[in-house]
Design an enzyme around this catalytic site. Structure first.
Site, PDB file in Angstrom:
ATOM      1  N   SER A 264       0.829  -1.196   0.000  1.00  0.00           N
ATOM      2  CA  SER A 264       0.000   0.000   0.000  1.00  0.00           C
ATOM      3  C   SER A 264       0.876   1.263   0.000  1.00  0.00           C
ATOM      4  CB  SER A 264      -0.950  -0.043   1.202  1.00  0.00           C
ATOM      5  OG  SER A 264      -1.932   0.955   1.104  1.00  0.00           O
ATOM      6  N   ASP A 382      -9.811  -6.394  -3.395  1.00  0.00           N
ATOM      7  CA  ASP A 382      -9.344  -5.170  -2.752  1.00  0.00           C
ATOM      8  C   ASP A 382     -10.293  -4.024  -3.075  1.00  0.00           C
ATOM      9  OD1 ASP A 382      -7.987  -3.149  -1.544  1.00  0.00           O
ATOM     10  OD2 ASP A 382      -6.120  -3.418  -2.651  1.00  0.00           O
ATOM     11  N   HIS A 410      -7.051  -6.438   0.302  1.00  0.00           N
ATOM     12  CA  HIS A 410      -5.977  -5.475   0.530  1.00  0.00           C
ATOM     13  C   HIS A 410      -4.897  -6.041   1.454  1.00  0.00           C
ATOM     14  CE1 HIS A 410      -4.347  -1.460   0.245  1.00  0.00           C
ATOM     15  NE2 HIS A 410      -4.188  -1.421   1.554  1.00  0.00           N
TER      16      HIS A 410
END
Length: 487
Positions: A264, A382, A410
């Site tokens: 991320s 996600d 995610h």
């Protein structure tokens, strides 16, 4: 919920931040954990594991060598042109939609919406096919008929358009040696960098797996996360402040060949380090990192609310993170969040992290300049990062390999640890195929060999020798009577 509301109200009355993250009292510099003071009063917790392993010498083989020669041009209307000018390209790196190799390819990317702008500028190219990557991440491969000759015929019928001047042009020409990273090599180190709201504990399965394989692993806690110190000023959580922390951590633990694994927001720090240390970064892994766009905080975001309001909404935010970050929401996923210390940061740190994501340099050109092999891992479910963004990232990168896992979201490294570990390990052991050296052609030796073989056949083949001898003897016998008559 009532407790959170009371603490938030107390925070508003006293003008102090609640739930301040401080180093955990039970954490000690043991079991692979260290506390590194990157700046005075700024202490980061780092898990550093050097496994007991027999050190093996690095192989002296040629390895895989990749020639990178690209021209990146940005025009004022927001269009990005990428020309791959390499003379030799590996078939594993540059493949078309149907698996056809494209050695000299031109990629056209629209950076912004240009509804009223004129047609894009055509860059001269020596190949008949071209790839056009548009904003939605799709790719269109031109047919063989759309050659430059056909384009010239169209231009003769239409009025000639004035070529626009480029706003920025970058030329990259380098040679990279990419070899397999085996765990028993002492010059290999793996860096794991988490994102917003995480900690180094989210990499627990990966750290244990790769340390057992013989790799040296390093995983830091970002400032305000995990057991790292949490300064009470918002400037301590800007992108540049956190990137400087990661740069100091990298310089402290870096080896000759380093692999960066980011998740991320941590992907942006990996990209920053790959630009800062191009000779030391060997490979990169981007897990749900998103598209190659410059970072800029959103003006209409829930994280712009006051800290006390965010603290009151912390249970709702935690529930939203659980629903969007995991493909399934059950007792197992809740326990994973608790055990791995994920999304356990103060409201002040969370607000400062989201507001400090300002990085205008990290645009498409910045990512297109990367010459390091990159593995992109994306979880299909996600809800934070759509798969189109990772597809667009894979199109812009020189050596980008996208792998999509259908069962993950995610937090895919926690949901599917075995699948993620397998993908990462295969990527570490991957080495591009080296084309064989061209053979030197010799004209003298083949002719000599052919002549000698013909001579041997002529002297050794009895079927050819005997009839000739018989004809010669018969001719001699016929000539002798003629000679006697003349006498």
């Amino acid at each position: 919920m009532l407790t959170s509301f009371m603490e938030g109200l107390l925070c508003c009355l006293t003008s102090k931040s609640a739930n301040v993250v401080v180093p955990v009292e039970t954490s000690e510099p043991a079991d692979g954990y260290e506390f590194v003071e990157v700046k005075p009063g700024r202490v980061l917790r780092v898990r550093h594991i050097i496994p007991d392993r027999p050190v093996v010498e690095e192989p002296t083989g040629p390895g895989g060598s990749i020639s990178c020669k690209r021209k990146i041009t940005v025009y004022r209307n927001g269009q990005l042109f990428i020309e791959n000018l390499g003379d030799r390209a590996s078939a594993e790196l540059k493949n078309g939609q149907n698996g056809e190799t494209e050695q000299n390819s031109t990629v056209e990317v629209e950076l912004t919406d240009c509804g009223n702008s004129s047609a894009p500028v055509n860059i001269p190219d020596g190949r008949s096919d071209s790839i056009t990557a548009v904003k939605d991440g799709t790719a269109e491969t031109g047919a063989g008929e759309d050659t430059p000759a056909a384009g010239q015929n169209d231009q003769s019928q239409q009025p000639r358009k004035r070529r626009r001047k480029p706003k920025r042009s970058v030329v990259i020409d380098c040679e990279r040696k990419i070899s397999a990273c085996i765990g028993t090599h002492a010059d290999v180190a793996l860096f794991f960098i988490h994102g917003v709201g995480g900690s180094l504990d989210i990499w627990g399965s990966q750290l244990d797996f790769f340390s057992r394989q013989g790799y040296e692993v390093i995983a830091p806690d970002l400032a305000g996360h995990g057991a790292s110190s949490a300064p009470q000023i918002a400037a301590a959580y800007t992108f540049y402040a956190l990137a400087e922390d990661m740069r100091l951590i990298f310089k402290r633990y870096a080896r000759k060949r380093n692999i960066l694994i980011g998740h991320s927001y941590g992907v942006s720090f990996c990209t920053f380090l790959a630009h800062e240390f191009p000779e030391q970064v060997h490979k990169m892994v981007m897990i749900n990192g998103g598209g190659p766009t410059a970072l800029e905080p959103s003006l209409c975001s829930i994280f712009n609310l006051p800290t006390c309001v965010l603290h009151c909404l912390s249970p709702l935010l935690a529930w939203s993170f659980l629903k969007a970050g995991f493909a399934r929401q059950g007792a197992k996923e809740k326990q994973l969040l608790k055990d791995n210390n994920a999304f356990n940061v103060s409201s002040f740190v969370l607000r400062a992290m989201m507001s400090g994501q300002y990085w205008p340099e990290g645009d498409e050109v910045y990512h297109a300049e990367l010459t390091v092999p990159v593995l992109l891992v994306h979880g299909m479910h996600d809800k934070f990062v759509p798969v189109e963004e990772d597809q667009r990232m894979a199109e812009i990168l020189l050596m980008g390999f996208l792998k999509v896992l259908e069962d993950g979201s995610h937090m895919i490294m926690m949901e599917c640890p075995e699948a993620v570990n397998t993908l990462l390990h295969e990527f570490l052991l991957w080495e591009p195929a080296t084309p064989p050296p061209p053979k030197k052609e010799s004209k003298t030796r083949p002719e000599t060999a052919k002549a000698s073989s013909d001579n041997n056949k002529a002297t050794c083949d009895p079927s050819k020798v005997r009839p000739a001898t018989a004809r010669q003897t018969s001719a001699n016998k016929e000539e002798k009577p003629d000679g006697k008559a003349k006498q």
